[in-house]
Design a protein around this motif. Structure first.
Motif, PDB file in Angstrom:
ATOM      1  N   SER A 118       0.690  -1.206  -0.136  1.00 12.86           N
ATOM      2  CA  SER A 118      -0.230   0.120  -0.322  1.00 12.86           C
ATOM      3  C   SER A 118       0.797   1.399   0.129  1.00 12.86           C
ATOM      4  O   SER A 118       0.424   2.161   0.022  1.00 12.86           O
ATOM      5  CB  SER A 118      -1.092   0.010   1.217  1.00 12.86           C
ATOM      6  N   ASP A 119       2.075   1.122  -0.266  1.00 17.93           N
ATOM      7  CA  ASP A 119       2.538   2.489  -0.432  1.00 17.93           C
ATOM      8  C   ASP A 119       2.227   2.903  -2.559  1.00 17.93           C
ATOM      9  O   ASP A 119       1.154   2.622  -2.763  1.00 17.93           O
ATOM     10  CB  ASP A 119       4.133   2.430  -0.796  1.00 17.93           C
ATOM     11  N   ASN A 120       2.383   4.460  -2.173  1.00 16.38           N
ATOM     12  CA  ASN A 120       1.477   5.545  -2.796  1.00 16.38           C
ATOM     13  C   ASN A 120       2.373   5.918  -4.768  1.00 16.38           C
ATOM     14  O   ASN A 120       2.233   6.505  -5.070  1.00 16.38           O
ATOM     15  CB  ASN A 120       1.032   6.184  -2.578  1.00 16.38           C
ATOM     16  N   ILE A 121       3.738   4.594  -4.797  1.00 15.04           N
ATOM     17  CA  ILE A 121       4.203   5.006  -5.510  1.00 15.04           C
ATOM     18  C   ILE A 121       3.408   3.477  -6.255  1.00 15.04           C
ATOM     19  O   ILE A 121       4.049   2.476  -6.186  1.00 15.04           O
ATOM     20  CB  ILE A 121       5.928   4.936  -5.641  1.00 15.04           C
ATOM     21  N   LEU A 122       2.855   3.491  -7.502  1.00 20.85           N
ATOM     22  CA  LEU A 122       2.713   2.379  -8.666  1.00 20.85           C
ATOM     23  C   LEU A 122       3.423   2.413  -9.965  1.00 20.85           C
ATOM     24  O   LEU A 122       3.841   3.105 -10.618  1.00 20.85           O
ATOM     25  CB  LEU A 122       0.770   2.947  -8.827  1.00 20.85           C
ATOM     26  N   PRO A 123       3.652   0.985 -10.538  1.00 14.80           N
ATOM     27  CA  PRO A 123       4.312   0.886 -11.167  1.00 14.80           C
ATOM     28  C   PRO A 123       3.715   1.916 -12.111  1.00 14.80           C
ATOM     29  O   PRO A 123       3.083   1.414 -13.310  1.00 14.80           O
ATOM     30  CB  PRO A 123       4.547  -0.198 -11.395  1.00 14.80           C
ATOM     31  N   VAL A 124       5.106   2.007 -13.819  1.00 12.31           N
ATOM     32  CA  VAL A 124       3.912   2.450 -15.087  1.00 12.31           C
ATOM     33  C   VAL A 124       4.549   1.917 -15.786  1.00 12.31           C
ATOM     34  O   VAL A 124       5.953   0.877 -15.729  1.00 12.31           O
ATOM     35  CB  VAL A 124       4.067   3.559 -14.781  1.00 12.31           C
TER      36      VAL A 124
END
Lengths: 320, 325
Positions: free
Chosen positions: A265-271
């Protein structure tokens, strides 16, 4: 194995634009067996809509089918004249569109529209009406008899989409094409519609081509999945095979980006870094090479093919 | 920490004529309650996600807060000062402190203006913000990760993701304390969704923004929000910390919403709570608990009155007499 209902091979479609020829579809292969649900997943600009328009022969005027064939029950749709095509549409080949508000006629009652769609059938008006009623009940519309007298604007989005599905299945088509039918709906309705569609498909026994960019929806509904990227099919196979063990780096990237599958639940999402290639000037090698983190020298000069049977990927370094 | 915004018991009511027939029969004007008594607070650096289906009142709530539709009741406190209401019921917040990123990314940008002009506009209107509007516009462009070549483009030449970035840049121009982002990722592909949310998180960290994020995509809430509220027919029926709610939803609607989230993992499809029927119309608001018409756990008492709030404030609260375990 039964004969395929739809057999698309080597299909390439171009659009002529101000900036030159846009290669919207390149060498697309797609097969749908009778009674199967095949999902096409891909992001905006991957050619999903062009593919459907080619199948139902509603391409815009600046489009041109470069090569390939679209065999529907053994007949090449691209060779049919307008009259023969009109006979198929809505009868053998039905379609559910994305937005049910624009696909239903706002000035005719639901009952009238459902009657109209049966114009090919013999039978009295009363028979047709009772068939409409029965169909509305099958798609789960409460109080179907009253709904027949109502107009599209009286119904909620979920009800309208169910009416559209009822109308599409009314003629018991061999192939139903559904273009993102649940995008305009909320989560709880989306699941209702998907489960309803699955059940109706079993009853009617038609094949379904289901287009979506929602990986979860495809996963729950489809038997097979075709992953498209920038006008090409990059991977295809059984839904569980593709989603559990993706071979193509793009499919893997897509699955990794899906916020639903990320538990941390960390707020950096993969792209997936980079952007879609310019389709007026596609890269000479693999279409995904400019964005791929696993590419080798071969990838920028040679185009990988989608070879073999079953679960396959158009990739030189495909993980097996 | 001191909150940017505190809202207590806010209500929005839309008048309805009931149609021409009702007017001719001389009936009194009626109204529908779109937002009925919601309370929440947002601190700098926090993100409150408001989740709900279409028609639950999410967007109306945002429009009420930013003074675009009249509100019919409640207290709104911005930066510690009560926000005044004009004679027509519109809230009059300091517009420089609340920015809105609207839902339709291309539609919210004027089609006749280049990105450069769109971004310089706030600085021309309020010269105190920057000495050189054009330079400030370019700085905003950098801020949202768009290269300077976009400055000369028109909105129709932008992709959905790029238009969203321009929308965000405009919202940041006045260095607001609170950003209301209405469906910031709707219509974006999964690979671009992540970029947008990462950008929002980065901007939030740098500027200490409080964010209200309106969405119906539960997947992004888990990653992007520090607080969440689930809205159903104008009310917050469950509210609290996302990790608590995702782990153990108590309101049956929340539980159904979480379970209805189609997933690539087949295991999640098991034990799905099925909801019957559809969201009731606001014109025919059910009596008692509004959810009883679709609730698999409804009891007789649910038809009589709206349930009391239960749970622990600031952690997880819900309005249900027969919550899910």
């Amino acid at each position: 194995m039964s004969a395929p209902v739809l057999n698309i091979s080597n299909l390439s479609v171009n659009y002529s634009t101000d900036r030159g020829t846009l290669h919207a579809l390149r060498d697309v292969d797609l097969h749908i067996q009778a009674g199967r649900i095949v999902g096409i997943v891909g992001e905006s600009g991957c050619g999903k809509s062009t593919l459907i328009s080619t199948i139902i022969r509603l391409l815009s005027a600046n489009a041109c089918v470069e090569e390939g064939e679209v065999l529907f029950q053994g007949e090449d749709l691209l060779a049919l004249d307008a009259k023969a095509m009109r006979k198929l549409r809505g009868n053998e080949l039905a379609m559910v569109f994305q937005d049910p508000m624009t696909s239903l006629n706002p000035v005719l009652s639901i009952g009238r529209q459902m009657l109209d769609i049966q114009y090919r059938d013999d039978g009295s008006k009363a028979e047709k009406k009772s068939r409409s009623l029965h169909m509305l009940e099958r798609v789960g519309i409460p109080d179907a008899a009253t709904q027949l007298d109502r107009y599209p604007h009286h119904l909620s989005g979920g009800m309208r989409q169910r009416v559209a599905i009822a109308m599409a299945l009314m003629t018991e088509p061999s192939l139903l094409i559904a273009d993102e039918p649940t995008t305009a709906l909320d989560a709880t309705l989306e699941i209702q519609i998907i489960q309803r569609l699955r059940q109706l498909q079993r009853d009617v026994g038609c094949a379904v081509l289901f287009i979506s960019h929602h990986l979860g929806v495809i996963s729950e509904l489809c038997d097979e999945v075709v992953v498209m990227y920038a006008g090409e099919v990059v991977e295809s196979g059984g839904t569980r095979q593709v989603f559990d063990a993706p071979k193509h780096p793009y499919t893997r990237g897509l699955l990794e980006c899906d916020p639903a599958s990320i538990q941390a639940s960390d707020n950096i999402l993969p792209v997936i870094p980079g952007q879609l290639p310019d389709l007026t000037d596609p890269p000479p090698g693999c279409i995904f090479q400019p964005r791929c983190d696993r590419s080798v020298a071969q990838c920028s000069s040679q185009r990988p093919r989608l070879d073999g049977q079953g679960h396959r990927a158009a990739c030189f370094v495909a993980t097996s | 920490m001191k909150e940017v915004l505190a809202v207590r018991d806010m209500q929005v009511r839309y008048p309805t004529s009931g149609g021409l027939a009702a007017l001719m029969a001389g009936k009194r004007a009626t109204s529908i309650d779109v937002v009925c008594g919601v309370s929440f607070a947002v601190a700098p650096g926090d993100t409150l996600a408001i989740v709900g289906e279409s028609g639950s009142g999410k967007t109306t709530l945002a429009m009420g807060l930013s003074g675009l539709v009249p509100v019919s009741g409640g207290d709104v406190v911005l930066d510690g000062n009560a926000v005044a209401m004009n004679s027509k019921g519109f809230l009059q917040p300091d517009r420089r402190r609340i920015s809105v990123m609207l839902q339709d990314p291309v539609g919210s940008l004027s089609p006749r203006m280049t990105v450069q002009r769109l971004l310089a506009e706030p600085f021309r209107i309020d010269p105190e913000l920057a000495d050189d509007p054009d330079a400030a516009a370019l700085r905003l462009l950098d801020r949202v990760g768009l290269s300077r070549e976009f400055a000369g483009r028109y909105p129709h030449q932008l992709s959905g993701g790029q238009a969203r970035r321009v929308g965000l840049a405009r919202a940041l121009a006045q260095k607001p304390g609170l950003l209301i982002a209405d469906e910031p990722t709707a219509g974006l592909d999964v690979s671009i969704q992540g970029e947008m949310l990462n950008l929002l998180a980065e901007v939030q960290r740098d500027m200490g923004l409080g964010i209200i994020m309106i969405t119906h995509n539960l997947n992004i809430v888990r990653h992007a929000a520090t607080d969440m509220a689930i809205m159903y027919l104008g009310r917050f029926i469950e509210q609290g910390l996302p990790q608590r709610i995702f782990e153990r939803p108590r309101h049956p609607y929340t539980a159904a919403l979480l379970a209805a989230n189609p997933s690539v993992n087949p295991a999640t499809a098991i034990d799905r709570i099925q909801l019957l029927g559809e969201v009731p119309s606001l014109f025919e608001r059910p009596r008692g608990c509004e959810f009883h018409t679709r609730c698999p756990r409804a009891q007789d008492v649910c038809l009589e009155r709206f349930p009391q709030r239960q749970g622990v404030a600031n952690t997880q609260v819900w309005n249900c007499v027969n919550p899910v375990d």
